[in-house]
Motif scaffolding. Sequence first.
Motif, PDB file in Angstrom:
ATOM      1  N   LEU A 176       7.583   0.268  -8.491  1.00 11.90           N
ATOM      2  CA  LEU A 176       7.258  -0.642  -7.388  1.00 11.90           C
ATOM      3  C   LEU A 176       8.453  -1.518  -7.033  1.00 11.90           C
ATOM      4  CD1 LEU A 176       3.611  -1.895  -8.033  1.00 11.90           C
ATOM      5  CD2 LEU A 176       4.420  -0.469  -6.144  1.00 11.90           C
ATOM      6  N   ARG A 177       9.121  -2.058  -8.057  1.00 12.71           N
ATOM      7  CA  ARG A 177      10.303  -2.891  -7.785  1.00 12.71           C
ATOM      8  C   ARG A 177      11.332  -2.091  -6.987  1.00 12.71           C
ATOM      9  NH1 ARG A 177       9.032  -5.153 -12.736  1.00 12.71           N
ATOM     10  NH2 ARG A 177      10.245  -3.682 -13.953  1.00 12.71           N
ATOM     11  N   ALA A 178      11.552  -0.849  -7.383  1.00 10.27           N
ATOM     12  CA  ALA A 178      12.533  -0.020  -6.672  1.00 10.27           C
ATOM     13  C   ALA A 178      12.078   0.264  -5.242  1.00 10.27           C
ATOM     14  CB  ALA A 178      12.760   1.296  -7.430  1.00 10.27           C
ATOM     15  N   LEU A 179      10.792   0.559  -5.078  1.00 10.58           N
ATOM     16  CA  LEU A 179      10.276   0.876  -3.742  1.00 10.58           C
ATOM     17  C   LEU A 179      10.270  -0.339  -2.824  1.00 10.58           C
ATOM     18  CD1 LEU A 179       7.285   3.144  -4.804  1.00 10.58           C
ATOM     19  CD2 LEU A 179       9.330   3.885  -3.549  1.00 10.58           C
ATOM     20  N   LEU A 180      10.048  -1.516  -3.395  1.00 10.89           N
ATOM     21  CA  LEU A 180       9.941  -2.729  -2.576  1.00 10.89           C
ATOM     22  C   LEU A 180      11.258  -3.484  -2.449  1.00 10.89           C
ATOM     23  CD1 LEU A 180       6.485  -3.981  -3.862  1.00 10.89           C
ATOM     24  CD2 LEU A 180       6.988  -2.905  -1.659  1.00 10.89           C
ATOM     25  N   ALA A 181      12.294  -3.029  -3.134  1.00 11.45           N
ATOM     26  CA  ALA A 181      13.600  -3.670  -3.033  1.00 11.45           C
ATOM     27  C   ALA A 181      14.064  -3.625  -1.582  1.00 11.45           C
ATOM     28  CB  ALA A 181      14.611  -2.976  -3.941  1.00 11.45           C
ATOM     29  N   GLY A 182      14.547  -4.750  -1.109  1.00  9.39           N
ATOM     30  CA  GLY A 182      15.039  -4.795   0.261  1.00  9.39           C
ATOM     31  C   GLY A 182      13.965  -5.085   1.294  1.00  9.39           C
ATOM     32  N   THR A 183      12.716  -5.173   0.879  1.00  6.76           N
ATOM     33  CA  THR A 183      11.656  -5.563   1.807  1.00  6.76           C
ATOM     34  C   THR A 183      11.366  -7.033   1.598  1.00  6.76           C
ATOM     35  OG1 THR A 183       9.802  -5.148   0.320  1.00  6.76           O
ATOM     36  CG2 THR A 183      10.608  -3.264   1.597  1.00  6.76           C
ATOM     37  N   GLU A 184      10.612  -7.614   2.508  1.00  7.34           N
ATOM     38  CA  GLU A 184      10.225  -9.015   2.342  1.00  7.34           C
ATOM     39  C   GLU A 184       9.245  -9.172   1.205  1.00  7.34           C
ATOM     40  OE1 GLU A 184       9.152 -11.273   5.780  1.00  7.34           O
ATOM     41  OE2 GLU A 184      10.503 -10.101   7.040  1.00  7.34           O
ATOM     42  N   LEU A 185       8.625  -8.094   0.810  1.00 13.26           N
ATOM     43  CA  LEU A 185       7.647  -8.129  -0.277  1.00 13.26           C
ATOM     44  C   LEU A 185       8.320  -7.653  -1.543  1.00 13.26           C
ATOM     45  CD1 LEU A 185       4.682  -8.540  -1.174  1.00 13.26           C
ATOM     46  CD2 LEU A 185       4.323  -6.135  -0.668  1.00 13.26           C
ATOM     47  N   ALA A 204       0.830  -1.209   0.000  1.00 13.25           N
ATOM     48  CA  ALA A 204       0.000   0.000   0.000  1.00 13.25           C
ATOM     49  C   ALA A 204       0.863   1.257   0.000  1.00 13.25           C
ATOM     50  CB  ALA A 204      -0.940  -0.002   1.205  1.00 13.25           C
ATOM     51  N   ARG A 205       1.942   1.252   0.810  1.00 12.99           N
ATOM     52  CA  ARG A 205       2.847   2.414   0.836  1.00 12.99           C
ATOM     53  C   ARG A 205       3.510   2.602  -0.524  1.00 12.99           C
ATOM     54  NH1 ARG A 205       4.061   0.296   5.877  1.00 12.99           N
ATOM     55  NH2 ARG A 205       5.931  -0.721   5.073  1.00 12.99           N
ATOM     56  N   ALA A 206       3.945   1.492  -1.111  1.00  9.22           N
ATOM     57  CA  ALA A 206       4.605   1.591  -2.413  1.00  9.22           C
ATOM     58  C   ALA A 206       3.617   2.077  -3.475  1.00  9.22           C
ATOM     59  CB  ALA A 206       5.201   0.236  -2.811  1.00  9.22           C
ATOM     60  N   LEU A 207       2.392   1.545  -3.463  1.00  8.77           N
ATOM     61  CA  LEU A 207       1.380   2.006  -4.410  1.00  8.77           C
ATOM     62  C   LEU A 207       1.077   3.485  -4.211  1.00  8.77           C
ATOM     63  CD1 LEU A 207      -1.156  -0.951  -4.511  1.00  8.77           C
ATOM     64  CD2 LEU A 207       0.129  -0.044  -6.451  1.00  8.77           C
ATOM     65  N   ALA A 208       1.005   3.916  -2.953  1.00  4.19           N
ATOM     66  CA  ALA A 208       0.702   5.314  -2.653  1.00  4.19           C
ATOM     67  C   ALA A 208       1.794   6.251  -3.172  1.00  4.19           C
ATOM     68  CB  ALA A 208       0.512   5.510  -1.153  1.00  4.19           C
ATOM     69  N   ASP A 209       3.011   5.735  -3.303  1.00  6.53           N
ATOM     70  CA  ASP A 209       4.112   6.555  -3.805  1.00  6.53           C
ATOM     71  C   ASP A 209       4.124   6.667  -5.329  1.00  6.53           C
ATOM     72  OD1 ASP A 209       5.043   7.245  -1.334  1.00  6.53           O
ATOM     73  OD2 ASP A 209       6.644   5.750  -1.277  1.00  6.53           O
ATOM     74  N   LEU A 210       3.300   5.867  -5.994  1.00  7.48           N
ATOM     75  CA  LEU A 210       3.220   5.964  -7.450  1.00  7.48           C
ATOM     76  C   LEU A 210       2.372   7.168  -7.840  1.00  7.48           C
ATOM     77  CD1 LEU A 210       2.488   2.267  -8.539  1.00  7.48           C
ATOM     78  CD2 LEU A 210       4.684   3.459  -8.571  1.00  7.48           C
ATOM     79  N   PRO A 211       2.659   7.781  -8.977  1.00  5.22           N
ATOM     80  CA  PRO A 211       1.746   8.806  -9.492  1.00  5.22           C
ATOM     81  C   PRO A 211       0.359   8.188  -9.697  1.00  5.22           C
ATOM     82  CG  PRO A 211       3.831   8.840 -10.680  1.00  5.22           C
ATOM     83  CD  PRO A 211       3.848   7.614  -9.812  1.00  5.22           C
TER      84      PRO A 211
END
Length: 191
Positions: free
Chosen positions: A177-186, A128-135
């Motif tokens: 999304l890949r960049a935002l979620l890199a390093g997370t478990e998701l 949700a945080r990563a999606l919220a950061d998308l335009p």
Amino acid sequence: MTDEPDPERARDAALLAAYAAGDARAARSLVETHAPRALAVARRMLGSAAEAEEVAQEAMLRLWRIAPEWRAGEARISTWLYRVVANLCTDRLRRARTVPLPEGHDPPDERPGAVAGLIEGQRAAALARALADLPERQRLAVTLRHLEERPNPEIAAIMGLSVDAVESLQARGRKRLRALLAGTELNYHEG
């Protein structure tokens, strides 16, 4: 495009016509079919269950209002409804950016309280945080394709864009999304 009949389109148009003629069961069937998907898109776009419910209700009310004028065969009800939901969400997001929250206002915490849901809640929150950061347009294109599993031609109709433009938005959204979620478990994997 194909010349094959679209059973979903025909069923929904018949239900909407029945509702316009006063059949309450037809309205219930349309709500059961479309309201959950409208709610899911709104929730992903807005990040708020309460606001998403308001948007989904407003979108369904607008559907009821246009029922007597609906021209079967011109558009799918689901496409029309997603577009209304997207527009309502965009309006709310724009207003939220221009109207500050009252001092001391904290949005309610909507995460599940049970320990069993903790891990899934963390994964959902990261997404949700990563999606919220998308335009907004990338968020909508990615949400409709990958979370709502809508086909690109329908997404193009919902967003008023070409299929190529939708695919471009999705590609940029997935990359972000890949960049935002890199390093997370998701980790976001296309597939």
